[in-house]
Design an enzyme around this catalytic site. Structure first.
Site, mmCIF file in Angstrom:
data_model
loop_
_atom_site.group_PDB
_atom_site.id
_atom_site.type_symbol
_atom_site.label_atom_id
_atom_site.label_comp_id
_atom_site.label_asym_id
_atom_site.label_seq_id
_atom_site.Cartn_x
_atom_site.Cartn_y
_atom_site.Cartn_z
ATOM 1 C CB CYS A 93 0.751 5.978 -14.997
ATOM 2 S SG CYS A 93 2.465 6.461 -15.274
ATOM 3 C CD GLU A 124 -0.735 -2.677 -19.330
ATOM 4 O OE1 GLU A 124 -0.308 -1.770 -18.588
ATOM 5 O OE2 GLU A 124 -0.016 -3.605 -19.743
ATOM 6 C CG ASP A 184 -9.972 5.278 -7.959
ATOM 7 O OD1 ASP A 184 -10.748 6.051 -8.538
ATOM 8 O OD2 ASP A 184 -10.348 4.337 -7.249
ATOM 9 C CG ASN A 205 -1.995 1.058 1.166
ATOM 10 O OD1 ASN A 205 -1.852 2.059 0.463
ATOM 11 N ND2 ASN A 205 -3.077 0.874 1.891
#
Length: 343
Positions: free
Chosen positions: A210, A290, A213, A190
């Site tokens: 990158c 991605e 959230d 974390n």
């Protein structure tokens, strides 16, 4: 009627039927025991065959390239209430990164037995100096390995299945290319809680955030990976004058939030557009992640990517009135260092 049933022929037939039923349906104790033993052997052989089949049909064998479809996971989780236990050292000096992450790091020397002492000393000096926070499926982490051959890259991910996918992906690439990808690895942790336990002060050169959230709801803004409190932690870990902090997202509101929070820190200096274009890592974080590929392909929030890079400046530069410095004139100005003017 009686002559039909009591005839010698019919009487003999009835006796034969009863005898057949007795001999076929009634077994001796020995025969029952043999059947039980045979059944137990069959069960054991079936269990062994099933375990062998399960072992041979694992999702991904060590050294094989994993398939992403088997490692899908929820895109986001709440890092502030994530209650699974994470292993972490009490201080960074206790972490031996070569044991699990970089066993064949290019900086290690394994020439002869005479260099054992130097090998041990060099292994303790190897530590990550480039972090890909929230690395996802490892696109940028893998791309940074050949792009930064003199650095040690570490991808950080909080989701267990995704972390395992990236680990297997790196192992497969190392097997296929023995002399490559030895300077990158992945770790499940974390990042909002345990970074100072793993990394010492001024030990990092680059930190990437990158497509984090967005946490759109106002009540969830403390979960965002860029904030006033966490920026101080990142500045503590970055090398003065060298360290860089990279941010990229496809959400304009989040980009404005990141620019506001990073611009408010006195030790973070915004790079110019020319400086960012000259940095090869900027192109990689736009093309190799991605999420970056998904933005170009689908564009859920549009096909535009918003990014900014910040330099970690020296304390002397900040105190001498450099960019991002604190002075008596600008300390209470609107928008400076977290100051907001009441309306």
């Amino acid at each position: 009627i009686s002559s039909v049933f009591l005839s010698p022929h019919n009487h003999k037939t009835a006796i034969d039927r009863r005898q057949y039923h007795y001999t076929t349906m009634t077994l001796t104790k020995n025969e029952k025991g043999k059947k039980r033993n045979q059944s137990a052997l069959n069960n054991e052989s079936n269990a062994a065959a099933a375990s062998k089949k399960a072992a041979s049909s694992a999702i991904t064998n060590e050294g094989d390239m994993p398939q992403k479809k088997f490692y899908r996971s929820r895109a986001h989780c709440n890092p502030l209430s994530f209650n699974e236990t994470f292993e972490y050292p009490t201080r960074p000096e206790l972490m031996d990164w070569t044991e699990d992450h970089y066993p064949d790091h290019p900086a290690l020397k394994k020439d002869s037995a005479e260099t054992i002492s130097s090998f041990q000393s060099s292994s303790m000096t190897i530590h990550p100096d480039v972090l890909d926070v929230g690395c996802g499926f490892g696109g940028l982490t893998m791309a940074l390995s050949p792009a930064l051959p003199n650095n040690t890259i570490m991808g950080l991910e909080i989701r267990a299945k995704v972390t395992e996918y990236v680990r297997l992906r790196i192992v497969a690439q190392r097997k296929e290319h023995p002399d490559q990808f030895q300077n990158c690895s992945v770790m499940r942790t974390n990042a909002m809680k345990y970074l100072p336990n793993f990394f010492a002060q001024a030990s990092l050169e680059k930190i990437f955030f990158c497509f984090p959230d967005p946490h759109f709801k106002r009540k969830n803004h403390p979960r965002r990976i860029i904030s006033h409190r966490l920026n101080t932690e990142y500045v503590y870990l970055l090398k003065p004058g060298v360290g860089r902090l990279y941010c990229i997202t496809d959400v304009k509101d989040l980009h404005e939030w990141q620019v506001e929070k990073c611009g408010a820190h006195p030790l973070l200096q915004e790079l110019s557009k020319e400086e960012m274009e000259a940095d090869p890592c900027v192109a990689l974080m736009k093309s190799e992640t991605e999420e970056g590929k998904k933005v170009k392909r689908e564009g859920k929030f549009g096909h535009v990517m918003y990014y900014q890079v910040y330099r970690r400046v020296n304390e002397e530069v900040a105190m001498d009135g450099g960019a991002g410095s604190v002075t008596a004139e600008n300390f209470f100005q609107e928008g400076q260092f977290g100051v907001e003017v009441a309306k």
